[in-house]
Design a protein around this motif. Structure first.
Motif, PDB file in Angstrom:
ATOM      1  N   ALA A 327       0.828  -1.201   0.000  1.00  0.00           N
ATOM      2  CA  ALA A 327       0.000   0.000   0.000  1.00  0.00           C
ATOM      3  C   ALA A 327       0.865   1.254   0.000  1.00  0.00           C
ATOM      4  CB  ALA A 327      -0.928  -0.001   1.210  1.00  0.00           C
ATOM      5  N   CYS A 330       2.584   1.862  -3.540  1.00  0.00           N
ATOM      6  CA  CYS A 330       1.604   2.439  -4.474  1.00  0.00           C
ATOM      7  C   CYS A 330       1.264   3.872  -4.078  1.00  0.00           C
ATOM      8  CB  CYS A 330       0.334   1.594  -4.501  1.00  0.00           C
ATOM      9  SG  CYS A 330       0.562  -0.068  -5.188  1.00  0.00           S
ATOM     10  N   LEU A 354      -4.145   3.812  -0.512  1.00  0.00           N
ATOM     11  CA  LEU A 354      -2.755   3.539  -0.888  1.00  0.00           C
ATOM     12  C   LEU A 354      -1.926   4.698  -0.370  1.00  0.00           C
ATOM     13  CD1 LEU A 354      -3.490   2.301  -4.516  1.00  0.00           C
ATOM     14  CD2 LEU A 354      -3.299   0.952  -2.424  1.00  0.00           C
TER      15      LEU A 354
END
Length: 421
Positions: A327, A330, A354
């Protein structure tokens, strides 16, 4: 020189024969300017020149899904010069605005941040078609119903655009790309204005930029996932039909309905249509699981891990570390998009899920968990995820993002309520 599709990105050639064509074309244009002969043609001869809008169909690769647009000029002599100064004259050329060079300094970073300079180029029509025939993609031609004066203005504008100081432009996928440039080259030099139009099915519902893009990547759900991850709030605003013409096939369909208003009369802009290349049968491709299927599997795995933790009364901190790492990585990409010049990526609510904070705090979060303590990240992350869910009313999220959010929210709950100090 290469033709660019989509989001118009260069593809590496796979066959030696195609590479040979490319090398020949580069030898004509690398050190010289593709320009018309000095001796111009007469008014009578300009009337016999044919100018057409070319639309190239989608390809199988993700960056070929949206097609390509160019202009064809037949019957007007364009001369190319190679490095030796030798001249080669072609009376049938394709003009397109989808070219760029990987040799640009810091090319990858420039492309990510929307600072890539594309260029206009002219190539012999035979070479232009060769690439699309090799890829099995269709090419559709719409011959334009133009007056001699309009043809002259378009040709002069093409020649001016091809001067070294005018060739390059700052590429913008939605507002200034190979399709919008071709359309502008035509419509800016018409003797009248484009007449009102009514595209069947368009006026019945409101479109967004995301809707337009989804129509063309519906068969490639992973390409759609990548687009939806980067596109933000602005991509979900309603747009006009004119604004949807950044996509080649949209423009082609519109030209079928358009006319040129000249006082009380309307002259249809397209006089003749023809298929230059047909789509060949596609080879079978490996079917990948959809993003939603992967997200569902992750949810099931998260539930299994959580139930096992409750039974064993021991947390699997490595699982949380992996989730937070993915997460966070990204999230760093989405955070970088805030500084991009691409118009629809700066404000993206998916950064709440994210989140780059997950990666920045990863080490201390794991250390706290290993020592039986609770880190403040879990409370902050839970709030961000709840805000993310509310964002569904404002933004269309990428496929599977809400399922991923549930997985992370479960982990937040586990670390906040169950595994407390």
């Amino acid at each position: 020189m290469q033709n660019i599709s989509y989001f118009c990105i260069v593809k590496r050639f796979k066959h030696i024969f195609k590479a040979t064509w490319l090398a020949f074309l580069l030898s004509l244009t690398t050190s010289g300017v593709a320009r018309a002969q000095t001796e111009d043609i007469s008014y009578e001869e300009i009337d016999s020149v044919r100018i057409s809008l070319l639309t190239c169909g989608p390809g199988r690769l993700s960056y070929e899904l949206y097609g390509h647009t160019a202009i064809r000029i037949e019957g007007y002599p364009f001369t190319f010069y190679n490095k030796k100064g030798e001249a080669f004259t072609f009376n049938d050329v394709a003009v397109n605005w989808g070219l760029f060079s990987f040799k640009q300094p810091h090319f990858i970073l420039r492309f990510i941040f929307g600072r890539t300079d594309y260029r206009m180029g002219i190539s012999p029509m035979e070479m232009f078609l060769e690439e699309y025939e090799e890829e099995g993609r269709w090419v559709y031609q719409q011959k334009l119903n133009l007056l001699p004066r309009e043809k002259r203005l378009i040709i002069d504008a093409v020649k001016k655009n091809d001067l070294p100081e005018n060739r390059f432009y700052r590429y913008d996928y939605l507002y200034d790309n190979c399709t919008t440039r071709a359309d502008k080259m035509i419509t800016d030099h018409l003797n009248g204005s484009r007449a009102a139009f009514d595209i069947d099915g368009f006026n019945g519902f409101a479109l967004t930029y995301r809707d337009c893009i989804h129509y063309y990547n519906s068969e490639d759900r992973w390409a759609r996932l990548g687009n939806d991850l980067l596109l933000g709030l602005k991509a979900d605003r309603h747009i006009t039909h004119e604004q949807s013409l950044f996509l080649p096939i949209n423009l082609m369909n519109s030209y079928e309905h358009w006319g040129i208003s000249e006082g009380d009369s309307i002259r249809m802009i397209v006089s003749e249509e023809s298929q230059l290349l047909c789509e060949t049968e596609e080879t079978s491709q490996v079917s990948l699981p959809s993003p939603m299927a992967c997200a569902t599997f992750l949810m099931l795995f998260t539930l299994v891990i959580t139930i096992a933790e409750c039974i064993r009364r021991k947390i699997v901190w490595l699982f949380d570390a992996i989730l937070l790492s993915l997460a966070g990585l990204c999230g760093i990409i989405l955070f970088a998009m805030i500084f991009s010049e691409h118009p629809t990526v700066q404000a993206n609510l998916q950064i709440l899920l994210l989140n780059p904070l997950a990666l920045l705090c990863l080490y201390h979060t794991v250390r706290h968990r290993q020592t039986g303590k609770r880190h403040w990240l879990w409370q902050a992350y839970a709030i961000c995820i709840l805000l993310f869910f509310l964002g569904n009313f404002l933004q269309h999220y990428a496929e599977g993002m809400n399922v991923l959010a549930l997985c992370l929210l479960i982990r937040c709950y586990v670390n906040i309520k169950i595994w407390h100090e």
